[in-house]
Design a protein around this motif. Structure first.
Motif, PDB file in Angstrom:
ATOM      1  N   VAL A   1       0.848  -1.189   0.000  1.00 11.13           N
ATOM      2  CA  VAL A   1       0.000   0.000   0.000  1.00 11.13           C
ATOM      3  C   VAL A   1       0.888   1.245   0.000  1.00 11.13           C
ATOM      4  O   VAL A   1       1.874   1.312   0.736  1.00 11.13           O
ATOM      5  CB  VAL A   1      -0.935   0.024   1.224  1.00 11.13           C
ATOM      6  CG1 VAL A   1      -1.679   1.352   1.313  1.00 11.13           C
ATOM      7  CG2 VAL A   1      -1.918  -1.137   1.145  1.00 11.13           C
TER       8      VAL A   1
ATOM      9  N   ASP B   1      -2.833   4.754  -3.229  1.00  9.96           N
ATOM     10  CA  ASP B   1      -4.105   4.047  -3.046  1.00  9.96           C
ATOM     11  C   ASP B   1      -5.229   4.998  -2.668  1.00  9.96           C
ATOM     12  O   ASP B   1      -6.400   4.631  -2.774  1.00  9.96           O
ATOM     13  CB  ASP B   1      -3.943   2.948  -1.997  1.00  9.96           C
ATOM     14  CG  ASP B   1      -3.099   1.791  -2.514  1.00  9.96           C
ATOM     15  OD1 ASP B   1      -3.663   0.886  -3.146  1.00  9.96           O
ATOM     16  OD2 ASP B   1      -1.873   1.821  -2.321  1.00  9.96           O
TER      17      ASP B   1
ATOM     18  N   ARG C   1      -7.640   5.351  -5.558  1.00  7.88           N
ATOM     19  CA  ARG C   1      -8.537   4.278  -6.016  1.00  7.88           C
ATOM     20  C   ARG C   1     -10.015   4.686  -6.027  1.00  7.88           C
ATOM     21  O   ARG C   1     -10.703   4.514  -7.041  1.00  7.88           O
ATOM     22  CB  ARG C   1      -8.345   3.022  -5.161  1.00  7.88           C
ATOM     23  CG  ARG C   1      -7.040   2.290  -5.408  1.00  7.88           C
ATOM     24  CD  ARG C   1      -6.941   1.036  -4.546  1.00  7.88           C
ATOM     25  NE  ARG C   1      -5.673   0.345  -4.710  1.00  7.88           N
ATOM     26  CZ  ARG C   1      -5.430  -0.606  -5.618  1.00  7.88           C
ATOM     27  NH1 ARG C   1      -6.405  -0.969  -6.460  1.00  7.88           N
ATOM     28  NH2 ARG C   1      -4.260  -1.192  -5.683  1.00  7.88           N
TER      29      ARG C   1
ATOM     30  N   ARG D   1      -1.373  -0.422 -10.620  1.00  7.06           N
ATOM     31  CA  ARG D   1      -0.003  -0.137 -10.212  1.00  7.06           C
ATOM     32  C   ARG D   1       0.904  -1.033 -11.051  1.00  7.06           C
ATOM     33  O   ARG D   1       0.747  -2.263 -11.039  1.00  7.06           O
ATOM     34  CB  ARG D   1       0.177  -0.395  -8.717  1.00  7.06           C
ATOM     35  CG  ARG D   1       1.587  -0.165  -8.224  1.00  7.06           C
ATOM     36  CD  ARG D   1       1.689  -0.347  -6.715  1.00  7.06           C
ATOM     37  NE  ARG D   1       1.174   0.812  -5.999  1.00  7.06           N
ATOM     38  CZ  ARG D   1       0.084   0.811  -5.235  1.00  7.06           C
ATOM     39  NH1 ARG D   1      -0.637  -0.308  -5.112  1.00  7.06           N
ATOM     40  NH2 ARG D   1      -0.309   1.895  -4.620  1.00  7.06           N
TER      41      ARG D   1
END
Length: 629
Positions: free
Chosen positions: A143, A147, A150, A158
């Motif tokens: 992570v 993120d 998203r 990614r």
């Protein structure tokens, strides 16, 4: 070419090369899908995407931004002006550069406007862990701050190995070019993978055309829609942004002219019809016209074309009050077409309107002449109120905000583009502005993001280099994001900036008063002895600030000054700022008040009389909410 032919490039070089070979095509018109890249460089992208852009030369134009969020806004302005058929990419470093993209990405996705985001990311191979600006997540090693993108991206990937770029890049282009799916697309690029070399198949770099489809309506849905329209006695069309994105303005004008069904517009749809089209009744909802909102309250059929029915459009589910009202939604996405328990016509807006026009025309369908006379007379009365708000009797007085719009209304042509997004201006524009062409009215109200206007003006001007482009901002919005003035100066883009100084958050101040919060924290003033911000106005000189960033500045104190300054700015071939202090609106020259409710919850218990009274008003209005099932 041999099937095994390859080219050795870094991942970043391959991506940039790939992007230069992508095109969209609609109605026989072909153009670059990604026509330029914006960037601010740091350790997360300078050696990868930065070096690849140097390698690309002029095949991938580059624009230097000052703020990552602003770069996305500029790209969104470009995409909207380009009818979503061409877009820009935005590259950033890792860490704060990447997280600064989030607001811009949300704006793009909410408004269904394409932008390609290329944030740098932490090392995929983890040679050093953590790296500079990395947030460590104890429960997950895969992570990163990217993120955060998203939930505000229509597609996210990614790229942890070079070969993973191929399917990800193709999915990214598919999403950007899909009229039902488009929005922000994010390809997070670990900085080591950006610089890693790979043998790429030559087919990856072949010219690729993404056809922007115009899906036709299902025959059953079309015939059901025709029967529904024919059975309505008081139909109303609500034109949303989908009309403009589809290029359906002419089809809508022809349909309205043939059937005489009145057309109201959302913020995104305003300009779909010219203001002087006989069927145009102006904006709808909380910031709408009295004409449109009265028609909405009594409509027995609401035909939504390309609208997602935000709470401003529906007056928080209180506007459509006819007990027998039904909805027919024309939309390219099934998700929006099914809202409000509607009958659906899932199709491209232009294709669907032409099909409806053909079917109803064959039956010579037209609304009752008495209904047409009713809304025509109501529109004339509203226009008299607009003229009163626009008119300044004293040329030596300070102008109201509405009078500023009136002076612009008298100056501009259908070629001009007016950009706004937040504050009190969107409400005044939606109620009062006389739109002359589909692209003239550019108000971003899906996300209503302060700071959008100046960078968006740059994007619009890049897409339409022959159009006069105006960014209309209040002092609050200006202070949020003036940095791209430097970009306009650097690119020699003659955008016109109108700064209205009213010393605070005027829109939220008014809202604060109506909900019992007594304008707390909304004025730009010194702190008084009682701790409130009710002292003298802050000695802020925004005109001097704009001048220090390279703009030509014209100061206007009176209506006469402003008329001359606006004309001079329109003729200017350099970035020009018109600065004016406005009077607060009054009952004579100000815009008419809201014509429909907006649900902002009020404190259920309070000791201050203003909040108690506001709650009583809230409860009365909330009682009108309906579930349309």
């Amino acid at each position: 070419m041999s099937a095994s032919a390859t080219r050795r490039l870094t991942t970043a070089q391959a991506l940039v090369t790939f992007l230069t070979r992508q095109y969209t095509e609609r109605d026989g018109r072909r153009q670059r899908l990604i026509s330029a890249t914006w960037g601010i460089f740091g350790h997360g992208n300078v050696a990868g995407i930065g070096q690849a852009l140097v390698e690309s030369g002029r095949s991938m134009p580059y624009f230097q931004g000052r703020n990552e969020q602003a770069m996305v806004h500029a790209a969104v302005g470009y995409a909207r002006q380009s009818d979503r058929l061409s877009a820009h990419a935005v590259t950033t470093s890792i860490g704060p550069g990447a997280t600064n993209l989030v607001t811009g990405a949300a704006l793009a996705t909410v408004n269904h406007l394409p932008v390609l985001l290329l944030p740098g990311d932490i090392f995929a191979t983890r040679p050093a862990d953590p790296v500079l600006q990395q947030i460590e997540v104890p429960y997950a090693g895969d992570v990163s701050v990217n993120d955060c993108l998203r939930p505000v991206s229509r597609y996210f990937d990614r790229i942890t190995r070079p070969e993973a770029l191929i399917p990800a890049a193709l999915q990214a282009m598919r999403t950007l070019a899909d009229p039902a799916e488009t929005g922000a697309v994010t390809l997070a690029l670990p900085q080591d993978v950006q610089a890693q070399a790979h043998d790429w198949p030559e087919e990856f770099f072949a010219e690729r055309v993404w056809y922007v489809r115009r899906p036709a309506p299902d025959p059953y849905e079309l015939q059901r829609a025709v029967r529904t329209v024919r059975g309505a006695r008081r139909p109303l069309i609500v034109a949303g942004g989908g009309v403009r994105h589809s290029g359906a303005g002419e089809a809508l004008a022809a349909f309205a002219a043939a059937t005489r069904i009145p057309v109201a517009s959302t913020q995104a749809g305003k300009g779909s019809l010219r203001h002087d089209h006989p069927a145009d009744v102006g904006g709808i909802g909380h910031t709408g016209t009295a004409t449109a909102d009265a028609l909405a309250r009594d409509a027995d059929l609401v035909i939504g074309v390309g609208t997602r029915y935000s709470d401003f459009t529906t007056a928080s589910a209180t506007l459509f009050q006819n007990p027998a009202v039904r909805f027919l939604n024309v939309n390219i996405t099934g998700f929006d077409a099914h809202k409000l328990g509607a009958l659906t016509l899932v199709a491209d807006a232009r294709t669907a309107l032409k099909a409806l026009d053909a079917e109803l025309g064959a039956r010579h369908h037209r609304v009752d002449p008495a209904y047409e006379t009713e809304y025509t007379e109501a529109k004339k009365e509203w226009e008299r109120r607009v003229t009163a708000a626009f008119t300044a009797d004293d040329p030596h007085a300070s102008p109201t905000q509405a009078q500023v719009l009136g002076l612009l209304d008298a100056l501009v042509t259908e070629d001009d583009v007016l950009i706004n997004a937040a504050g009190s201006l969107p409400g005044d524009l939606h109620k009062l502005w006389r739109a002359r062409s589909p692209h003239q009215y550019h108000v971003e109200y899906g996300y209503s993001c302060m700071g959008y206007e100046i960078p968006a003006a740059i994007g619009v001007r890049l897409a339409a280099p022959d159009r006069p482009v105006w960014a209309l901002v209040g002092d609050g919005t200006y202070l949020m994001n003036p940095t791209e003035i430097v970009t306009a100066v650097q690119q020699e883009l003659p955008v016109k900036l109108v700064v209205l100084q009213n010393h605070g958050y005027a829109s939220i101040g008014g809202l604060s008063e109506t909900v019992g919060a007594e304008r707390f924290g909304t004025a730009y003033r010194h702190r008084a002895t009682d701790g409130t911000f009710t002292g003298s106005p802050l000695p802020v000189d925004l005109a001097a600030n704009a001048g220090s960033l390279g703009m030509r500045v014209l100061r206007a104190r009176t209506v006469r000054d402003l008329r001359e300054a606006l004309a001079e700015a329109r003729a200017s071939d350099v970035p020009t700022c018109v600065y004016v202090e406005t009077e607060t609106a009054d009952t004579v020259s100000g815009p008419p008040p809201a014509q429909a409710w907006w649900d902002v919850p009020v404190a259920e218990t309070a000791t201050r009389p203003s909040a108690v009274k506001a709650r009583e008003t809230y409860d009365r209005n909330a009682a009108d909410r309906r579930h349309h099932l």
